[in-house]
Design an enzyme around this catalytic site. Structure first.
Site, PDB file in Angstrom:
ATOM      1  N   CYS A 115       0.687  -4.450  10.678  1.00 49.51           N
ATOM      2  CA  CYS A 115       0.397  -3.101  11.173  1.00 49.51           C
ATOM      3  C   CYS A 115       1.684  -2.571  11.771  1.00 49.51           C
ATOM      4  O   CYS A 115       2.093  -2.987  12.847  1.00 49.51           O
ATOM      5  CB  CYS A 115      -0.720  -3.123  12.213  1.00 49.51           C
ATOM      6  SG  CYS A 115      -1.091  -1.486  12.893  1.00 49.51           S
TER       7      CYS A 115
ATOM      8  N   GLU B  80      -0.097   1.567   5.065  1.00 50.26           N
ATOM      9  CA  GLU B  80       0.537   0.441   4.390  1.00 50.26           C
ATOM     10  C   GLU B  80       1.190   0.963   3.112  1.00 50.26           C
ATOM     11  O   GLU B  80       0.808   2.023   2.592  1.00 50.26           O
ATOM     12  CB  GLU B  80      -0.466  -0.659   4.048  1.00 50.26           C
ATOM     13  CG  GLU B  80      -1.006  -1.429   5.255  1.00 50.26           C
ATOM     14  CD  GLU B  80       0.043  -2.292   5.943  1.00 50.26           C
ATOM     15  OE1 GLU B  80       1.214  -2.334   5.474  1.00 50.26           O
ATOM     16  OE2 GLU B  80      -0.302  -2.924   6.950  1.00 50.26           O
TER      17      GLU B  80
END
Length: 219
Positions: free
Chosen positions: A2, A105
Site C-alpha cells: 500500500c 496499485e
C-alpha cells in the site's frame, strides 16, 4: 503493498462507519492522492488510558529507540508484524486504523504500469490496520499492514492493505488486548467480494501534480 491511497469521506461518515466514540475533530482535508512521507489521518489511543482520537500521524514508521539511520517502512507484513523486533512492540501496544476510500496499485501493461483504483463497491470507507510508534521527535509515525491479495485485488498486485471488517475495529484498537493469538482470533479482514477496481489516469503517478477527484475516474 500500500503506497498510495485516497481519503475523501467526511468526518461524520467516518464516525458512523467506525461505530466507536471519538473525541471531536475538525474537518478532514480531502485527499485523492495520499503519498508516503506525509501526515495522514489515523484513529488510535495515544496511550493505554487515553480516549480514542482521530488525529495525524506520519506515514513512515521509525521508533525513537531505533536511531536516525534505521529504516522507515510505510508497510508491515501480517506475516512478520507480530514477531519482528522492529514491529512487535507496536503490534502489541500501539495499533491504529487508517481510514481510506480506496487505494492505488499499478499493473504492468504493454511496457508501462497502468494505475488502478481499488475501493469498496458499496462506497463505504475502508479501515486499514496499522501500527504506530513515537518517533525521535516525539510525534507518532505509522506503517500500514499488508497481506496477500485476495479477490479481484489479485488481478492487480500480489499484496494489498489489510482492511478490517466492522466487528474487528474495536478489538484492533483495544490497547489492553496484547496477546498475538487472541488478536488473530477476534480480528478479521474485510470480505474480498466487497472490493472492486478500475483503471485510472497515470496522473496519479505524481502526487505533487495530481490531487483532484478526477484521479479516481475510470480511464
Amino acid at each position: 503493498m500500500c503506497g498510495r491511497f485516497a481519503l475523501y469521506s467526511p468526518y461524520p461518515k467516518l464516525s458512523e462507519s467506525l461505530r466507536l466514540p471519538l473525541d471531536e475533530t475538525g474537518e478532514l482535508a480531502t485527499r485523492y492522492n495520499v503519498a508516503p512521507g506525509t501526515w495522514i489521518t489515523a484513529v488510535r489511543h495515544p496511550n493505554d488510558e487515553a480516549p480514542l482520537v482521530m488525529d495525524e500521524v506520519w506515514w513512515g514508521y521509525r521508533p525513537h529507540w531505533a536511531g536516525g539511520k534505521a529504516p522507515q517502512p510505510i508497510n508491515a507484513t501480517v506475516e512478520k508484524v507480530a514477531t519482528s523486533r522492529y514491529f512487535k512492540g507496536a503490534f502489541a501496544h500501539h495499533r491504529c486504523l487508517v481510514p481510506a476510500d480506496g487505494w492505488y496499485e499499478w499493473l504492468p501493461v504493454d511496457g508501462h504500469k497502468q494505475p488502478h483504483y481499488l475501493t469498496r463497491a458499496d462506497g463505504e470507507p475502508l479501515w486499514f490496520a496499522g501500527i504506530w510508534a513515537e518517533r525521535a521527535d516525539g510525534k507518532p509515525g505509522c506503517a500500514i499492514l499488508t497481506e496477500p491479495a485476495r479477490g479481484v485485488a489479485k488481478e492487480i498486485h500480489s499484496r494489498m492493505p489489510l482492511a478490517l471488517d466492522a466487528d474487528s475495529l474495536e478489538p484492533w484498537l483495544d490497547p489492553h488486548l496484547t496477546d498475538r493469538e487472541t488478536i488473530r482470533q477476534v480480528v478479521h479482514h474485510l470480505d474480498a467480494e466487497l472490493i472492486t477496481h478500475w483503471p485510472v489516469s497515470r496522473a496519479v503517478n505524481k502526487p505533487a501534480e495530481g490531487q483532484g477527484s478526477e484521479l479516481i475516474n475510470p480511464a
